[in-house]
Design a protein around this motif. Structure first.
Motif, mmCIF file in Angstrom:
data_model
loop_
_atom_site.group_PDB
_atom_site.id
_atom_site.type_symbol
_atom_site.label_atom_id
_atom_site.label_comp_id
_atom_site.label_asym_id
_atom_site.label_seq_id
_atom_site.Cartn_x
_atom_site.Cartn_y
_atom_site.Cartn_z
ATOM 1 N N MET B 97 0.782 -1.203 0.230
ATOM 2 C CA MET B 97 -0.083 -0.113 -0.161
ATOM 3 C C MET B 97 0.864 1.119 -0.136
ATOM 4 O O MET B 97 0.466 2.279 -0.702
ATOM 5 C CB MET B 97 -1.017 0.121 1.358
ATOM 6 C CG MET B 97 -2.219 -0.713 1.175
ATOM 7 S SD MET B 97 -2.955 -1.106 2.527
ATOM 8 C CE MET B 97 -3.549 0.688 2.908
ATOM 9 N N ALA B 98 1.835 1.139 0.789
ATOM 10 C CA ALA B 98 2.808 2.540 0.914
ATOM 11 C C ALA B 98 3.474 2.719 -0.620
ATOM 12 O O ALA B 98 3.555 3.883 -0.948
ATOM 13 C CB ALA B 98 3.859 2.083 1.940
ATOM 14 N N LEU B 99 4.023 1.453 -1.143
ATOM 15 C CA LEU B 99 4.546 1.761 -2.478
ATOM 16 C C LEU B 99 3.552 2.144 -3.473
ATOM 17 O O LEU B 99 3.792 3.123 -4.202
ATOM 18 C CB LEU B 99 4.929 0.161 -2.974
ATOM 19 C CG LEU B 99 6.262 -0.228 -2.522
ATOM 20 C CD1 LEU B 99 6.391 -1.344 -2.891
ATOM 21 C CD2 LEU B 99 7.499 0.574 -3.033
ATOM 22 N N GLY B 100 2.259 1.445 -3.647
ATOM 23 C CA GLY B 100 1.243 2.066 -4.521
ATOM 24 C C GLY B 100 1.004 3.705 -4.022
ATOM 25 O O GLY B 100 0.907 4.351 -5.117
ATOM 26 N N ALA B 101 0.796 3.849 -3.091
ATOM 27 C CA ALA B 101 0.676 5.338 -2.738
ATOM 28 C C ALA B 101 1.780 6.166 -2.958
ATOM 29 O O ALA B 101 1.572 7.346 -3.850
ATOM 30 C CB ALA B 101 0.442 5.590 -1.076
#
Lengths: 158, 191
Positions: B97-101
């Motif tokens: 999720m952090a990477l995607g954000a």
């Protein structure tokens, strides 16, 4: 092979101890397994100082605490499960023995610990002192006070 | 001897923690003190009762022990393994999720910069380009707007310079020769 022999010699006592300190019968086997897994991993690191049984029961104590921190079982939940499954300690026909059980569970935690390690774990004063991390005199004192407390409760009951 | 001391010795004897000499001394003392015998008997009974209650389970366990010992290690640690998988799964989800954000934010900011750049280029290109001569002419004609713009300012300066009177060169004062220069002489090279 040496570890297996050690396991056969001590697992029964560890299980007996865990049946008193674990809140749930279902957890006893899991905690027992984890204790011996940790003991196996640390087998080579045992320095030889003090008794190996005391070293093992130190692992058992820490494993039990870690287990409950990880799983965070609530007392009410565990009691419900105890009602559905087999009790950790089976109800005896002898009411007096059951009464003594409840009295033992009603002792102060530091006295309970010594009583369980002594009678369930089968450890000597020296081994208990090493496991708990207190002097031998303190072990004797706590055990004596625990027994005195039991006597007092028995007198009140009778 | 105090009751507490006698009871502790009785407790030690019941648990096998009292040395042979200690046992002898205790028994000698009890021979001379009958009331102490009562204390000892009470303590030993209590000790035995406690031992039976707590350790009594161990006798039943002995019967089941041989069967359950092997099963203890054969049992797979699904419970523990599943917990670990769950924890790893949670961490993996958080990282993804952090990477995607981060990727989303990065692309969004790049796109917005591109839009801004494009707009800027368009704005710049919208301005008509004027030749220098035209501008100078405008300044000469007194076009305030041309002279006030940044280019106009410098162009005005150039014009002013071109139209300005020739500078009078100041005569530099003649420096007196210092001692070393005199010593070296006009043609002598410095080492």
């Amino acid at each position: 092979m040496e570890f297996e022999l050690f396991w056969r010699q001590t697992s029964e006592r560890v299980r007996s101890y865990l049946r008193w300190v674990c809140g749930n019968e279902a957890d006893v086997d899991d905690v027992l397994q984890e204790c011996y897994m940790r003991a196996l991993r640390g087998w080579g690191q045992y320095s030889g100082r003090g008794s190996r049984e005391a070293w093992l029961f130190g692992i058992v104590k820490r494993t039990n605490i870690d287990w409950y921190r990880r799983h965070k079982r609530h007392v009410s939940q565990s009691l419900e499960q105890v009602g559905e499954e087999k009790l950790a300690v089976e109800p005896r026909e002898d009411d007096r023995a059951e009464g003594i059980e409840q009295m033992i569970r009603g002792l102060k935690p530091e006295q309970q610990e010594i009583v369980y390690l002594r009678f369930a774990g089968g450890l000597s004063y020296e081994e208990i002192a090493q496991t708990v991390g207190v002097p031998v005199g303190t072990v004797r004192s706590r055990l004596h006070r625990g027994l005195k407390e039991l006597r007092k409760k028995l007198k009140v009951e009778s | 001897m105090e009751r507490e001391v006698v009871e502790r010795l009785a407790m030690d004897r019941a648990g096998g923690e009292l040395s042979d000499d200690g046992v002898k001394l205790l028994e000698e003392y009890l021979e001379g003190h009958p009331e102490a015998k009562v204390w000892v008997a009470e303590m030993e009974e209590l000790y035995a009762m406690c031992a039976e209650t707590v350790a009594g389970e161990r006798h039943q366990e002995q019967l089941n022990a041989i069967g359950s010992m092997d099963s203890c290690f054969r049992r797979n640690d699904n419970g523990r393994g599943n917990d670990r998988l769950l924890t790893l799964g949670r961490w993996a989800a958080v990282i993804l999720m952090a990477l995607g954000a981060g990727i989303f934010l990065g692309r969004w900011s790049v796109e917005s910069l591109e839009v801004e750049t494009t707009e800027t280029i368009q704005v710049v290109q919208a301005e008509p380009k004027e030749g220098l001569e035209t501008k100078v002419q405008k300044i000469m004609e007194g076009d305030e707007e041309a002279s006030e713009s940044a280019r106009g300012f410098w162009e005005a300066k150039i014009v002013a310079t071109l139209g300005a009177k020739p500078r009078v060169k100041r005569e530099e004062p003649v420096q007196e020769e210092d001692f070393w220069s005199r010593l070296r002489g006009p043609n002598r090279k410095e080492n």
